[in-house]
Structure formats: structure tokens, C-alpha cells
Design a protein around this motif. Structure first.
Motif, short mmCIF file in Angstrom:
data_model
loop_
_atom_site.label_atom_id
_atom_site.label_comp_id
_atom_site.label_asym_id
_atom_site.label_seq_id
_atom_site.Cartn_x
_atom_site.Cartn_y
_atom_site.Cartn_z
N ALA A 116 57.50 28.47 23.62
CA ALA A 116 56.66 28.05 24.74
C ALA A 116 55.84 26.82 24.37
N TRP A 117 55.28 26.82 23.16
CA TRP A 117 54.50 25.67 22.71
C TRP A 117 55.37 24.42 22.68
N PHE A 118 56.59 24.53 22.12
CA PHE A 118 57.49 23.38 22.03
C PHE A 118 57.87 22.87 23.42
N SER A 119 58.17 23.80 24.33
CA SER A 119 58.52 23.40 25.69
C SER A 119 57.37 22.67 26.37
N ARG A 120 56.16 23.16 26.18
CA ARG A 120 54.99 22.49 26.77
C ARG A 120 54.77 21.11 26.13
N PHE A 121 55.03 21.00 24.85
CA PHE A 121 54.93 19.71 24.16
C PHE A 121 55.94 18.72 24.73
N VAL A 122 57.18 19.16 24.91
CA VAL A 122 58.22 18.29 25.48
C VAL A 122 57.84 17.90 26.91
N SER A 123 57.32 18.85 27.68
CA SER A 123 56.88 18.54 29.05
C SER A 123 55.75 17.53 29.05
N LEU A 124 54.84 17.64 28.08
CA LEU A 124 53.75 16.68 27.96
C LEU A 124 54.29 15.29 27.64
N LEU A 125 55.28 15.22 26.75
CA LEU A 125 55.92 13.93 26.47
C LEU A 125 56.54 13.34 27.74
N CYS A 126 57.13 14.18 28.55
CA CYS A 126 57.72 13.72 29.82
C CYS A 126 56.64 13.20 30.76
N VAL A 127 55.48 13.86 30.77
CA VAL A 127 54.36 13.39 31.60
C VAL A 127 53.92 12.00 31.13
N PHE A 176 58.43 8.47 39.92
CA PHE A 176 57.97 8.81 38.57
C PHE A 176 56.63 9.52 38.61
N GLY A 177 55.76 9.13 39.55
CA GLY A 177 54.47 9.81 39.68
C GLY A 177 54.64 11.27 40.06
N LEU A 178 55.50 11.53 41.03
CA LEU A 178 55.74 12.91 41.43
C LEU A 178 56.44 13.71 40.33
N MET A 179 57.34 13.05 39.58
CA MET A 179 57.96 13.74 38.45
C MET A 179 56.91 14.11 37.40
N GLY A 180 55.99 13.20 37.13
CA GLY A 180 54.93 13.49 36.17
C GLY A 180 54.09 14.67 36.61
N ILE A 181 53.77 14.74 37.89
CA ILE A 181 52.99 15.87 38.41
C ILE A 181 53.78 17.17 38.25
N GLN A 182 55.08 17.11 38.52
CA GLN A 182 55.90 18.32 38.37
C GLN A 182 55.98 18.75 36.90
N PHE A 183 56.10 17.79 36.00
CA PHE A 183 56.11 18.14 34.57
C PHE A 183 54.77 18.73 34.14
N LEU A 184 53.67 18.27 34.74
CA LEU A 184 52.35 18.85 34.42
C LEU A 184 52.32 20.34 34.72
N ARG A 185 53.05 20.75 35.72
CA ARG A 185 53.16 22.17 36.07
C ARG A 185 53.66 22.98 34.87
N PHE A 186 54.59 22.40 34.12
CA PHE A 186 55.16 23.11 32.97
C PHE A 186 54.30 22.95 31.71
N VAL A 187 53.38 22.00 31.72
CA VAL A 187 52.45 21.86 30.60
C VAL A 187 51.34 22.90 30.72
N PRO A 189 52.02 28.75 34.24
CA PRO A 189 52.45 29.98 33.55
C PRO A 189 53.89 29.91 33.05
N GLU A 190 54.72 29.08 33.65
CA GLU A 190 56.12 28.98 33.25
C GLU A 190 56.33 27.75 32.37
N THR A 191 57.37 27.81 31.56
CA THR A 191 57.75 26.66 30.75
C THR A 191 59.03 26.06 31.31
N PHE A 192 59.28 24.82 30.95
CA PHE A 192 60.46 24.12 31.45
C PHE A 192 61.74 24.68 30.83
#
Length: 166
Positions: free
Chosen positions: A86-97, A140-151, A154-157
């Protein structure tokens, strides 16, 4: 997030309709050529198709992020010990943001520059370049917002399971 989800749903529907429109335009253009009915109007179909490909990608991508529809490989997340997945997935999602934020910054600057200089895309139909580029900071802005959801949500990407589980 419900407003963002509605906007993403509308943009994804727009992308689907535009894709069908491109398909129908190509069929009409081919039929017109087959029956020797072609004219200057048929070249506009391909211009709208070219521009539409960018609109389709930018409109549908935020929806795909929300539904985990983008292509990604779970091999790495599958070999990471369960407590760290979960930590790694959130880290990857943060990189995507962060990447999306950089792309928003850059594409917004290019859009404003194109608007200020009055740049145009010259095809069979001239189009102001800012209308073409403007889809990118929005997407890209909306994608960043969606990735924030996974950062922060409760769910991970990533699921942490390798292979196809559908």
C-alpha cells in the motif's frame, strides 16, 4: 470529489461520442471517395480526426485513472511484502500526481503562449492552437486529482497481484 467524478464522466462520454464520430466520418469519407462525390469537405473530416485524437486521450484519461483502466504492470507490486504494498502504491500515485502537475504547468504555459501569439494549426481547416493545447492542462489536471484519490484515499491504485484478475 463527486463534482470531479461527474466532470470526468461527461468528458469520457464526450470522448466516446467523438470516437464514434471519427469512425463515421472516415466511413463517409471513404464512401464519398468510392462514389466520386469527394470535395473539399472530406479533407476536413481528417482534420477533425487528427485534433480529436488528442481530445479523446485527454478527455478519457481521468476517467481511466479513476477506474484503474490505464495499463500498468503489477509484477513489482506483487513481489513487495504485503505490509509495504500500500505504501509503495501510494508513493507511485504521488509520483504520478507530481508528473501531472509538471505537465499541467508546462501545457498551460504553452496554451497561454499560443493564445497570446495567435498561433494557429494550419490544416485543411485552420484552428487556433490554444484550442488544441487547452485540452492538455485540463486532462492532466483531472488526472492528477484522480491520482490524489489513490494517495490519500482508502483504496490504492495497485492491487499487488500479478497477472490478469478480471
Amino acid at each position: 470529489m463527486r463534482v470531479v467524478d461527474r466532470v470526468c464522466d461527461i468528458l469520457a462520454a464526450f470522448a466516446g461520442v467523438y470516437l464514434v464520430g471519427i469512425m463515421l466520418g472516415i466511413v463517409i469519407s471513404a464512401l464519398a471517395r468510392t462514389f466520386n462525390v469527394s470535395g473539399s469537405w472530406t479533407s476536413h473530416i481528417f482534420t477533425f480526426a487528427e485534433f480529436g485524437l488528442l481530445y479523446i486521450v485527454m478527455a478519457a484519461s481521468p476517467w481511466l485513472v479513476r477506474h484503474r483502466g490505464h495499463v500498468f504492470i503489477e509484477l513489482l507490486t506483487a513481489i513487495i511484502p504485503a505490509p509495504y504494498q500500500a505504501w509503495f502504491s501510494r508513493f507511485v500515485s504521488l509520483l504520478c500526481v507530481i508528473i501531472c502537475a509538471v505537465l499541467v504547468w508546462y501545457t498551460w504555459g504553452a496554451t497561454v503562449k499560443a493564445y497570446n501569439y495567435g498561433d494557429a494549426e494550419m490544416r485543411s481547416l485552420d484552428m487556433p492552437k490554444y484550442l488544441l493545447l487547452g485540452a492538455m492542462p485540463i486532462g492532466f489536471g483531472l488526472m492528477g486529482i484522480q491520482f490524489l484519490r489513490f494517495v490519500f484515499g482508502p483504496e490504492t491504485f495497485h492491487t499487488g497481484q500479478a497477472g490478469v484478475h478480471e
